[in-house]
Design a protein around this motif. Structure first.
Motif, PDB file in Angstrom:
ATOM      1  N   TYR A  26       0.851  -1.178   0.000  1.00  0.00           N
ATOM      2  CA  TYR A  26       0.000   0.000   0.000  1.00  0.00           C
ATOM      3  C   TYR A  26       0.893   1.236   0.000  1.00  0.00           C
ATOM      4  O   TYR A  26       1.927   1.271   0.667  1.00  0.00           O
ATOM      5  CB  TYR A  26      -0.900   0.019   1.237  1.00  0.00           C
ATOM      6  CG  TYR A  26      -1.889  -1.120   1.287  1.00  0.00           C
ATOM      7  CD1 TYR A  26      -2.784  -1.318   0.240  1.00  0.00           C
ATOM      8  CD2 TYR A  26      -1.935  -1.993   2.373  1.00  0.00           C
ATOM      9  CE1 TYR A  26      -3.699  -2.368   0.281  1.00  0.00           C
ATOM     10  CE2 TYR A  26      -2.835  -3.038   2.421  1.00  0.00           C
ATOM     11  CZ  TYR A  26      -3.708  -3.219   1.375  1.00  0.00           C
ATOM     12  OH  TYR A  26      -4.609  -4.261   1.413  1.00  0.00           O
ATOM     13  N   GLY A  30       3.793   8.031   1.285  1.00  0.00           N
ATOM     14  CA  GLY A  30       5.058   7.737   0.612  1.00  0.00           C
ATOM     15  C   GLY A  30       6.299   8.233   1.355  1.00  0.00           C
ATOM     16  O   GLY A  30       7.416   8.079   0.865  1.00  0.00           O
ATOM     17  N   GLN A  31       6.129   8.803   2.538  1.00  0.00           N
ATOM     18  CA  GLN A  31       7.267   9.427   3.229  1.00  0.00           C
ATOM     19  C   GLN A  31       8.269   8.415   3.756  1.00  0.00           C
ATOM     20  O   GLN A  31       9.441   8.727   3.911  1.00  0.00           O
ATOM     21  CB  GLN A  31       6.776  10.327   4.367  1.00  0.00           C
ATOM     22  CG  GLN A  31       5.938  11.481   3.900  1.00  0.00           C
ATOM     23  CD  GLN A  31       6.718  12.378   2.939  1.00  0.00           C
ATOM     24  OE1 GLN A  31       7.649  13.043   3.355  1.00  0.00           O
ATOM     25  NE2 GLN A  31       6.369  12.360   1.673  1.00  0.00           N
ATOM     26  N   LEU A  33       7.861   4.802   2.601  1.00  0.00           N
ATOM     27  CA  LEU A  33       7.935   3.746   1.580  1.00  0.00           C
ATOM     28  C   LEU A  33       8.805   4.159   0.397  1.00  0.00           C
ATOM     29  O   LEU A  33       9.596   3.352  -0.101  1.00  0.00           O
ATOM     30  CB  LEU A  33       6.515   3.379   1.112  1.00  0.00           C
ATOM     31  CG  LEU A  33       6.436   2.255   0.093  1.00  0.00           C
ATOM     32  CD1 LEU A  33       7.121   0.989   0.607  1.00  0.00           C
ATOM     33  CD2 LEU A  33       4.983   1.952  -0.268  1.00  0.00           C
ATOM     34  N   THR A 103       0.864  10.057   6.709  1.00  0.00           N
ATOM     35  CA  THR A 103      -0.461   9.753   7.252  1.00  0.00           C
ATOM     36  C   THR A 103      -0.365   8.967   8.559  1.00  0.00           C
ATOM     37  O   THR A 103       0.643   8.301   8.835  1.00  0.00           O
ATOM     38  CB  THR A 103      -1.272   8.917   6.247  1.00  0.00           C
ATOM     39  OG1 THR A 103      -0.644   7.623   6.122  1.00  0.00           O
ATOM     40  CG2 THR A 103      -1.352   9.594   4.884  1.00  0.00           C
ATOM     41  N   ASP A 116       6.234   9.024  16.527  1.00  0.00           N
ATOM     42  CA  ASP A 116       5.452   9.794  17.502  1.00  0.00           C
ATOM     43  C   ASP A 116       4.075   9.157  17.706  1.00  0.00           C
ATOM     44  O   ASP A 116       3.572   9.070  18.835  1.00  0.00           O
ATOM     45  CB  ASP A 116       5.284  11.243  17.025  1.00  0.00           C
ATOM     46  CG  ASP A 116       6.564  12.050  17.144  1.00  0.00           C
ATOM     47  OD1 ASP A 116       7.003  12.291  18.272  1.00  0.00           O
ATOM     48  OD2 ASP A 116       7.129  12.430  16.100  1.00  0.00           O
ATOM     49  N   GLY A 177      13.419  15.499  13.060  1.00  0.00           N
ATOM     50  CA  GLY A 177      12.236  15.746  13.882  1.00  0.00           C
ATOM     51  C   GLY A 177      11.779  14.515  14.643  1.00  0.00           C
ATOM     52  O   GLY A 177      10.983  14.606  15.577  1.00  0.00           O
TER      53      GLY A 177
HETATM   54  C1  LIG Z   1      12.264  13.773   6.674  1.00  0.00           C
HETATM   55  C2  LIG Z   1      11.289  12.954   7.489  1.00  0.00           C
HETATM   56  C3  LIG Z   1      11.060  13.295   8.809  1.00  0.00           C
HETATM   57  C4  LIG Z   1      10.156  12.545   9.579  1.00  0.00           C
HETATM   58  N1  LIG Z   1       9.976  12.899  10.878  1.00  0.00           N
HETATM   59  C5  LIG Z   1       9.146  12.166  11.640  1.00  0.00           C
HETATM   60  C6  LIG Z   1       8.923  12.502  13.008  1.00  0.00           C
HETATM   61  O1  LIG Z   1       9.393  13.509  13.529  1.00  0.00           O
HETATM   62  N2  LIG Z   1       8.111  11.687  13.739  1.00  0.00           N
HETATM   63  C7  LIG Z   1       7.490  10.589  13.192  1.00  0.00           C
HETATM   64  O2  LIG Z   1       6.775   9.891  13.898  1.00  0.00           O
HETATM   65  N3  LIG Z   1       7.654  10.275  11.901  1.00  0.00           N
HETATM   66  C8  LIG Z   1       8.460  11.028  11.106  1.00  0.00           C
HETATM   67  N4  LIG Z   1       8.613  10.707   9.793  1.00  0.00           N
HETATM   68  C9  LIG Z   1       7.841   9.586   9.221  1.00  0.00           C
HETATM   69  C10 LIG Z   1       6.482  10.100   8.755  1.00  0.00           C
HETATM   70  O3  LIG Z   1       5.637  10.224   9.892  1.00  0.00           O
HETATM   71  C11 LIG Z   1       5.792   9.174   7.731  1.00  0.00           C
HETATM   72  O4  LIG Z   1       4.682   9.848   7.311  1.00  0.00           O
HETATM   73  C12 LIG Z   1       5.320   7.832   8.216  1.00  0.00           C
HETATM   74  O5  LIG Z   1       6.330   7.088   8.799  1.00  0.00           O
HETATM   75  C13 LIG Z   1       4.789   6.988   7.053  1.00  0.00           C
HETATM   76  O6  LIG Z   1       3.542   7.491   6.662  1.00  0.00           O
HETATM   77  P1  LIG Z   1       3.170   7.545   5.117  1.00  0.00           P
HETATM   78  O7  LIG Z   1       1.728   7.899   5.038  1.00  0.00           O
HETATM   79  O8  LIG Z   1       4.115   8.412   4.381  1.00  0.00           O
HETATM   80  O9  LIG Z   1       3.314   6.002   4.686  1.00  0.00           O
HETATM   81  P2  LIG Z   1       4.016   5.323   3.430  1.00  0.00           P
HETATM   82  O10 LIG Z   1       5.441   5.745   3.340  1.00  0.00           O
HETATM   83  O11 LIG Z   1       3.173   5.514   2.208  1.00  0.00           O
HETATM   84  O12 LIG Z   1       3.910   3.795   3.875  1.00  0.00           O
HETATM   85  C14 LIG Z   1       4.683   3.300   4.961  1.00  0.00           C
HETATM   86  C15 LIG Z   1       4.345   1.813   5.160  1.00  0.00           C
HETATM   87  O13 LIG Z   1       3.028   1.674   5.681  1.00  0.00           O
HETATM   88  C16 LIG Z   1       2.204   0.877   4.815  1.00  0.00           C
HETATM   89  N5  LIG Z   1       0.878   1.493   4.893  1.00  0.00           N
HETATM   90  C17 LIG Z   1       0.581   2.799   4.640  1.00  0.00           C
HETATM   91  N6  LIG Z   1      -0.713   3.027   4.935  1.00  0.00           N
HETATM   92  C18 LIG Z   1      -1.244   1.849   5.373  1.00  0.00           C
HETATM   93  C19 LIG Z   1      -2.525   1.459   5.839  1.00  0.00           C
HETATM   94  N7  LIG Z   1      -3.549   2.321   5.910  1.00  0.00           N
HETATM   95  N8  LIG Z   1      -2.704   0.163   6.210  1.00  0.00           N
HETATM   96  C20 LIG Z   1      -1.692  -0.723   6.165  1.00  0.00           C
HETATM   97  N9  LIG Z   1      -0.443  -0.404   5.722  1.00  0.00           N
HETATM   98  C21 LIG Z   1      -0.226   0.873   5.345  1.00  0.00           C
HETATM   99  C22 LIG Z   1       2.888   0.963   3.453  1.00  0.00           C
HETATM  100  O14 LIG Z   1       2.600  -0.165   2.638  1.00  0.00           O
HETATM  101  C23 LIG Z   1       4.352   1.001   3.858  1.00  0.00           C
HETATM  102  O15 LIG Z   1       4.810  -0.292   4.151  1.00  0.00           O
HETATM  103  C24 LIG Z   1       9.486  11.442   8.994  1.00  0.00           C
HETATM  104  C25 LIG Z   1       9.705  11.113   7.649  1.00  0.00           C
HETATM  105  C26 LIG Z   1      10.574  11.858   6.897  1.00  0.00           C
HETATM  106  C27 LIG Z   1      10.785  11.499   5.442  1.00  0.00           C
END
Ligand SMILES: Cc1cc2nc3c(=O)[nH]c(=O)nc-3n(C[C@H](O)[C@H](O)[C@H](O)COP(=O)(O)OP(=O)(O)OC[C@H]3O[C@@H](n4cnc5c(N)ncnc54)[C@H](O)[C@@H]3O)c2cc1C
Length: 261
Positions: A26, A30-31, A33, A103, A116, A177
């Protein structure tokens, strides 16, 4: 880049049907994945874009609970959560771009040991609702980047009971962060909860702190309490000893800034 298919289902049922094995992933914000794909840590045959599914969107109240769709970005939660501690937590994640794209569901499924949101669901006693069952936060995190989700299981929403009061404090990694350590304290209808993220392979609760706060929900109640170093993480950001020292400091800070009188 290696070749893969891009699928955009129109419903949860279609998305789950499209995920016919471990080779598909899924895609939410994308942050995490997309970085994993670029580093070849994951090479799925297809990405199933769930970011715009209406069933995963929105925040609503439901009989003493706050229900947040899995595809709700951190920024939306920061702006619209009726649980102030959750808004505060979501607003502390990464930077503006990460908060606009990343997300809740993605953060939980990714199960980064410094997430977090891991402290948020564990500290508030949330339920993670998937396409097939409800998983208590206490049963969700199994290890570093490891959850109770089965292959293809999709997080649909997270249901948070409304706390009487709660607050979150963290020490940020200045580059990303991510919390070096983050602590959420909450007084809920089921008692006191203290949840820690960033300090070990999984988020965990501190029962000794919870018992101390049961009679006196204030920073003073934690005076003299320490955390054993043994199971804490050590890495280039912090030693286990430093994390152990941070936990009581952050718990007291969370209580002082609004979680307790
Ligand atoms: C520069 C940077 C700084 C960050 N700083 C922080 C921070 O301070 N604190 C923090 O907590 N996080 C931080 N993050 C992580 C951020 O919170 C991401 O958003 C999170 O880890 C992944 O969310 P996403 O929606 O981008 O998921 P994606 O990257 O799209 O997916 C991540 C994984 O989850 C799976 N997935 C996604 N949605 C679902 C669903 N609904 N059901 C089942 N599986 C699913 C995907 O298949 C994949 O394996 C940071 C990321 C970056 C790039």
């Amino acid at each position: 880049m290696f070749p893969f298919d891009y699928l955009r289902p129109q419903s949860v049922a279609e998305a789950v049907c499209a995920h016919d094995g471990e080779e598909r992933r899924y895609l939410a914000g994308g942050q995490s994945l997309l970085a994993a794909l670029k580093l070849r840590l994951a090479q799925p045959s297809a990405l199933i874009d769930i970011a715009r599914l209406p069933e995963l969107a929105g925040i609503h109240a439901e009989a003493g609970r706050l229900v947040v769709g899995a595809a709700v970005p951190h920024a939306q939660l920061a702006a619209r959560s009726t649980i102030p501690a959750l808004a505060q937590l979501a607003g502390s994640i990464g930077d503006l771009q990460v908060r606009n794209m990343g997300t809740l569901g993605g953060a939980l499924a990714n199960a980064d040991p410094a997430s977090d949101h891991a402290a948020g669901v564990l500290g508030l006693g949330a339920e993670i609702r998937t396409d097939r069952r409800v998983i208590a936060a206490a049963d969700f995190f199994l290890g570093m980047f490891e959850t109770a989700l089965e292959p293809g299981e999709l997080i649909v929403s997270v249901s948070y009971p409304l706390p009487r009061r709660a607050s979150y404090a963290k020490v940020r990694n200045p580059a990303s962060g991510y919390p070096v350590v983050g602590v959420l304290v909450a007084e809920t209808d089921d008692g006191i909860r203290v949840a820690v993220t960033g300090a070990a392979s999984c988020p965990f609760r501190l029962t000794e702190f919870e018992m101390a706060l049961a009679g006196d929900f204030s920073p003073a109640a934690l005076e003299g309490l320490t955390v054993p170093v043994d199971d804490l993480s050590r890495d280039l950001h912090a030693s286990a000893e430093y994390r152990a020292a941070l936990i009581p400091v952050l718990a007291r800070r969370a209580l002082a800034q609004g979680g307790g009188e």
